[in-house]
Design an enzyme around this catalytic site. Structure first.
Site, PDB file in Angstrom:
ATOM      1  N   ASP A  92      -8.369  20.869   7.563  1.00 36.45           N
ATOM      2  CA  ASP A  92      -7.407  21.048   6.437  1.00 36.45           C
ATOM      3  C   ASP A  92      -6.142  20.559   7.106  1.00 36.45           C
ATOM      4  O   ASP A  92      -5.427  21.054   8.096  1.00 36.45           O
ATOM      5  CB  ASP A  92      -7.409  22.531   6.100  1.00 36.45           C
ATOM      6  CG  ASP A  92      -6.143  22.931   5.165  1.00 36.45           C
ATOM      7  OD1 ASP A  92      -5.417  22.063   4.870  1.00 36.45           O
ATOM      8  OD2 ASP A  92      -6.226  24.041   4.901  1.00 36.45           O
ATOM      9  N   PHE A  93      -5.479  19.650   6.575  1.00 37.56           N
ATOM     10  CA  PHE A  93      -4.488  19.066   7.122  1.00 37.56           C
ATOM     11  C   PHE A  93      -3.002  19.837   7.406  1.00 37.56           C
ATOM     12  O   PHE A  93      -2.242  19.624   8.064  1.00 37.56           O
ATOM     13  CB  PHE A  93      -3.873  17.843   6.342  1.00 37.56           C
ATOM     14  CG  PHE A  93      -4.915  16.443   6.507  1.00 37.56           C
ATOM     15  CD1 PHE A  93      -6.082  16.460   7.345  1.00 37.56           C
ATOM     16  CD2 PHE A  93      -5.108  15.437   5.331  1.00 37.56           C
ATOM     17  CE1 PHE A  93      -7.063  15.769   7.259  1.00 37.56           C
ATOM     18  CE2 PHE A  93      -6.077  14.295   5.276  1.00 37.56           C
ATOM     19  CZ  PHE A  93      -7.044  14.648   6.119  1.00 37.56           C
ATOM     20  N   LYS A 147       1.920   2.704   2.037  1.00 38.45           N
ATOM     21  CA  LYS A 147       3.007   2.878   0.995  1.00 38.45           C
ATOM     22  C   LYS A 147       2.365   3.614  -0.358  1.00 38.45           C
ATOM     23  O   LYS A 147       1.061   3.669  -0.051  1.00 38.45           O
ATOM     24  CB  LYS A 147       3.257   1.335   0.199  1.00 38.45           C
ATOM     25  CG  LYS A 147       2.048   0.630  -0.422  1.00 38.45           C
ATOM     26  CD  LYS A 147       2.482  -0.498  -1.025  1.00 38.45           C
ATOM     27  CE  LYS A 147       2.855  -0.237  -2.409  1.00 38.45           C
ATOM     28  NZ  LYS A 147       1.688   0.068  -3.532  1.00 38.45           N
ATOM     29  N   LYS A 181      -1.915 -10.883   4.875  1.00 38.80           N
ATOM     30  CA  LYS A 181      -2.614 -11.842   4.137  1.00 38.80           C
ATOM     31  C   LYS A 181      -2.447 -13.295   5.214  1.00 38.80           C
ATOM     32  O   LYS A 181      -1.283 -13.661   5.392  1.00 38.80           O
ATOM     33  CB  LYS A 181      -2.171 -12.165   2.932  1.00 38.80           C
ATOM     34  CG  LYS A 181      -2.711 -10.914   1.993  1.00 38.80           C
ATOM     35  CD  LYS A 181      -2.274 -10.960   0.471  1.00 38.80           C
ATOM     36  CE  LYS A 181      -2.633 -10.156  -0.381  1.00 38.80           C
ATOM     37  NZ  LYS A 181      -4.117  -9.771  -0.865  1.00 38.80           N
ATOM     38  N   ASP A 234       5.359  -0.084  -7.562  1.00 35.23           N
ATOM     39  CA  ASP A 234       3.973  -0.479  -6.983  1.00 35.23           C
ATOM     40  C   ASP A 234       4.001  -1.610  -6.417  1.00 35.23           C
ATOM     41  O   ASP A 234       3.373  -1.820  -5.287  1.00 35.23           O
ATOM     42  CB  ASP A 234       2.914  -0.203  -8.299  1.00 35.23           C
ATOM     43  CG  ASP A 234       1.713  -0.289  -7.807  1.00 35.23           C
ATOM     44  OD1 ASP A 234       1.403   0.192  -6.550  1.00 35.23           O
ATOM     45  OD2 ASP A 234       0.790  -1.188  -8.223  1.00 35.23           O
ATOM     46  N   HIS A 239       5.467  -5.364  -1.821  1.00 38.44           N
ATOM     47  CA  HIS A 239       4.698  -6.748  -1.640  1.00 38.44           C
ATOM     48  C   HIS A 239       5.912  -7.977  -2.197  1.00 38.44           C
ATOM     49  O   HIS A 239       5.942  -8.891  -1.397  1.00 38.44           O
ATOM     50  CB  HIS A 239       3.650  -6.856  -2.529  1.00 38.44           C
ATOM     51  CG  HIS A 239       2.549  -5.637  -2.426  1.00 38.44           C
ATOM     52  ND1 HIS A 239       2.342  -5.158  -1.128  1.00 38.44           N
ATOM     53  CD2 HIS A 239       1.677  -4.832  -3.141  1.00 38.44           C
ATOM     54  CE1 HIS A 239       1.553  -4.056  -1.159  1.00 38.44           C
ATOM     55  NE2 HIS A 239       1.192  -3.987  -2.513  1.00 38.44           N
ATOM     56  N   LYS A 339      -0.386  -6.260 -14.438  1.00 41.04           N
ATOM     57  CA  LYS A 339      -1.876  -5.999 -14.448  1.00 41.04           C
ATOM     58  C   LYS A 339      -2.356  -6.641 -15.719  1.00 41.04           C
ATOM     59  O   LYS A 339      -1.710  -6.695 -16.589  1.00 41.04           O
ATOM     60  CB  LYS A 339      -1.910  -4.316 -14.592  1.00 41.04           C
ATOM     61  CG  LYS A 339      -1.279  -3.648 -13.479  1.00 41.04           C
ATOM     62  CD  LYS A 339      -2.029  -3.403 -12.326  1.00 41.04           C
ATOM     63  CE  LYS A 339      -1.181  -2.497 -11.309  1.00 41.04           C
ATOM     64  NZ  LYS A 339      -0.903  -2.955  -9.985  1.00 41.04           N
ATOM     65  N   LYS A 344      -6.930 -13.086 -11.401  1.00 42.61           N
ATOM     66  CA  LYS A 344      -6.213 -12.532 -10.171  1.00 42.61           C
ATOM     67  C   LYS A 344      -6.019 -13.748  -9.407  1.00 42.61           C
ATOM     68  O   LYS A 344      -6.635 -14.399  -9.063  1.00 42.61           O
ATOM     69  CB  LYS A 344      -7.085 -11.891  -9.308  1.00 42.61           C
ATOM     70  CG  LYS A 344      -6.912 -11.307  -8.038  1.00 42.61           C
ATOM     71  CD  LYS A 344      -7.827 -10.410  -7.235  1.00 42.61           C
ATOM     72  CE  LYS A 344      -7.329  -9.929  -5.960  1.00 42.61           C
ATOM     73  NZ  LYS A 344      -6.128  -8.905  -6.026  1.00 42.61           N
TER      74      LYS A 344
HETATM   75  C1  BG6 Z   1      -1.498  -2.382  -4.136  1.00 44.73           C
HETATM   76  C2  BG6 Z   1      -1.047  -1.632  -5.421  1.00 44.73           C
HETATM   77  O1  BG6 Z   1      -0.316  -1.880  -3.269  1.00 44.73           O
HETATM   78  O2  BG6 Z   1      -1.639  -3.562  -4.177  1.00 44.73           O
HETATM   79  C3  BG6 Z   1      -2.229  -2.007  -6.369  1.00 44.73           C
HETATM   80  O3  BG6 Z   1      -0.841  -0.419  -5.401  1.00 44.73           O
HETATM   81  C4  BG6 Z   1      -2.484  -3.481  -6.389  1.00 44.73           C
HETATM   82  O4  BG6 Z   1      -1.638  -1.613  -7.809  1.00 44.73           O
HETATM   83  C5  BG6 Z   1      -2.901  -4.133  -5.159  1.00 44.73           C
HETATM   84  O5  BG6 Z   1      -3.497  -3.779  -7.120  1.00 44.73           O
HETATM   85  C6  BG6 Z   1      -2.680  -5.518  -5.221  1.00 44.73           C
HETATM   86  O6  BG6 Z   1      -3.301  -5.934  -3.849  1.00 44.73           O
HETATM   87  P1  BG6 Z   1      -4.153  -7.337  -3.807  1.00 44.73           P
HETATM   88  O7  BG6 Z   1      -4.412  -7.402  -2.174  1.00 44.73           O
HETATM   89  O8  BG6 Z   1      -5.263  -7.082  -4.484  1.00 44.73           O
HETATM   90  O9  BG6 Z   1      -3.535  -8.485  -4.423  1.00 44.73           O
END
Ligand code: BG6
Length: 491
Positions: A92-93, A147, A181, A234, A239, A339, A344
């Site tokens: 239990d943290f 994050k 990456k 997010d 990023h 999204k 992708k």
């Molecule tokens: C995460 C976000 O940090 O990065 C997500 O919380 C997002 O919502 C993801 O989908 C995207 O990462 P990648 O490497 O799949 O482009």
């Protein structure tokens, strides 16, 4: 990954049964094992609240890895060796006394210690304090946190303060997995190892920059988290701003973590605030409605499981960002991320200015600027769009645009490209901070994002709708078209 140096260390994963650990950390550890990058005595301890044990975790993980690791990379010996390193303790943290189990486990080895907090950030502070009580905070300890570091500047300071009570900045490794990456790291090599680009990298030669990170997935059952965050917190705060910094920063004096991070911070400080008068022209927020994604019908954001039907949270953002310094004055950075977009993919496009005097067919004038296309995913690589003459007699000097192409996995027989988490875990074990985010970077990014969020709240109403499976609201196309430009896939 270069150089097979290994470090003797123990990796302790808080949240060791969670989604992040299962989806990213164990597969990454498998690949590190396979590459021979885990030293013989390295151990892994998974901690979580669930009452299970080491044997069961090993069985579960073996089944999972057998399913998820591609068949041509699955090796029984590697799997066995990884599972052998792995142990589990129920914890239990919040319960300081229970951390004794960790102390006991540590007493059986003299390895360096890497703590990975794969937990909600609200637990970082309490975990750090409890670790201090059981002496897991010496200089030989490194701590990895994920994050989001907060929801805004104030909450991020609070989290950072709590961590700083126990650990020095040198011990803290804040993950932004985009920095792991392959192509993102290549940005540094591309920019600073090639004078061809280094000498052109400024407002004299570049007209504008596009950064697109598109995802085909929706919010993947994370309504609770996502609706409070939205795409700006997010993706943009971390990023996207990290990508922008790597593209825009000045050359660091060396490759040390602090030299690189100092330069990134200068960019963050120079971002022009999106003040209320700019919200209309510099920002588009979108929210997806039902549509189709990769051939399947998918619900809209407001119909996702657990949705609040009145939510105004954005699932798409396009921004025109300006950097107020000598290098970039007058060069807009158009960035967008969303999204439920058609596919992708993530890419950066540097649009160079045309030559000062144009002598070819006036009909082809629109071709006359070179582009550097940097593909982050899929097909990591780069291409330069250059102009040559069409071949053959009787064509005059008709221009033809074509790519000089470099696909990383094909070039130099590079083979499989490591996942970001493989690189990041390995760098933490080696104590190398250059791919991790320093406290002031996080905070400068929040400063800029906070004013953006507050200005749109004062200003605007609903996010614009876009159907799932499209490139975002029409307004995002209008945003760039107003400047006489277009997003690259529309070009
Ligand atoms: C995460 C976000 O940090 O990065 C997500 O919380 C997002 O919502 C993801 O989908 C995207 O990462 P990648 O490497 O799949 O482009």
């Amino acid at each position: 990954m270069s150089g097979k140096s290994q470090t003797q260390c123990d990796l302790v994963i808080f949240g060791g049964l969670g989604d992040l650990a299962r989806r990213k950390l164990y597969p990454a550890l498998y690949q590190l094992e396979r590459a021979g990058l885990l030293a013989k005595g390295n151990r892994i301890l998974a901690l979580a609240r669930r009452h299970t044990d080491t044997d069961q975790l090993r069985v579960d993980l073996e089944a999972q890895l057998r399913q998820t690791v591609p068949a041509d990379q699955l090796e029984g010996k590697v799997l066995a060796s990884l599972l052998q390193r792995l142990e589990y303790r129920c914890l239990d943290f919040q319960d300081a006394a229970a951390y004794e189990c960790l102390k006991e486990w540590r007493q059986t080895s003299d390895n360096e210690l890497v703590i990975y907090m794969a937990t909600p950030p609200s637990l970082y502070g309490v975990i750090a304090r409890n670790l201090q009580i059981v002496d897991c905070c010496s200089e030989r300890t490194r701590v990895v946190v994920e994050k989001p570091i907060g929801q805004d500047l104030e909450s991020s300071r609070d989290i950072n303060d709590q961590l700083a009570e126990v650990y020095s900045e040198k011990q803290l490794f804040r993950i932004d997995h985009y920095l792991g990456k392959e192509t993102v790291q290549n940005l540094i090599a591309l920019r600073f190892a090639n004078n061809l680009f280094a000498s052109q990298w400024n407002q004299n030669h570049i007209s504008h920059v596009e950064i697109t990170v598109a995802e085909s997935v929706g919010i993947e059952g994370r309504w609770g988290y996502f609706d409070k965050a939205g795409q700006v917190r997010d993706m943009i705060q971390n990023h996207m701003l990290q990508l922008l910094c790597l593209i825009a920063m000045d050359p660091p004096s060396d490759l040390s973590a602090d030299s690189i991070r100092d330069e990134k911070v200068k960019v963050l400080k120079a971002l022009r605030p999106i003040t209320p008068d700019l919200v209309e022209t510099h920002l588009v927020r979108g929210q997806y409605t039902a549509g189709s994604s990769e051939g399947e019908l998918v619900p809209g954001y407001l119909e996702e499981e657990g949705a609040n039907k009145n939510s105004r949270t954005e699932t798409f953002v396009a921004l025109k960002v300006e950097i107020e310094n000598w290098r970039w004055s007058g060069v807009p950075f158009y960035i967008r991320t969303g999204k439920r977009m058609p596919e992708k993919f993530a890419q950066i496009i540097i649009h160079f200015k045309p030559a000062p005097h144009y002598i070819f067919d006036p009909d082809q004038r629109h071709l006359a600027n070179n582009k550097l296309i940097i593909r982050l995913q899929p097909d990591e690589g780069m291409a330069i769009q250059i102009l040559t003459k069409e071949q053959g007699l009787g064509k005059g000097v008709r221009l033809r645009q074509g790519p000089l192409e470099l696909t990383f996995s094909e070039a130099f027989n590079a083979g499989r490209i490591p996942d970001a988490y493989e690189r990041l875990l390995w760098e933490v074990m080696r104590g190398n901070q250059y791919l991790f985010v320093r406290r002031d970077e996080v905070e400068w990014a929040w400063r800029w994002v906070d004013q953006l969020v507050s200005n749109w709240h004062d200003h605007s109403t609903q996010p614009k709708r876009y159907a799932a499976g499209t490139w975002g609201p029409v307004a995002s196309i209008a945003m760039i078209t107003r400047d006489g430009r277009s997003w690259y896939e529309d070009a």
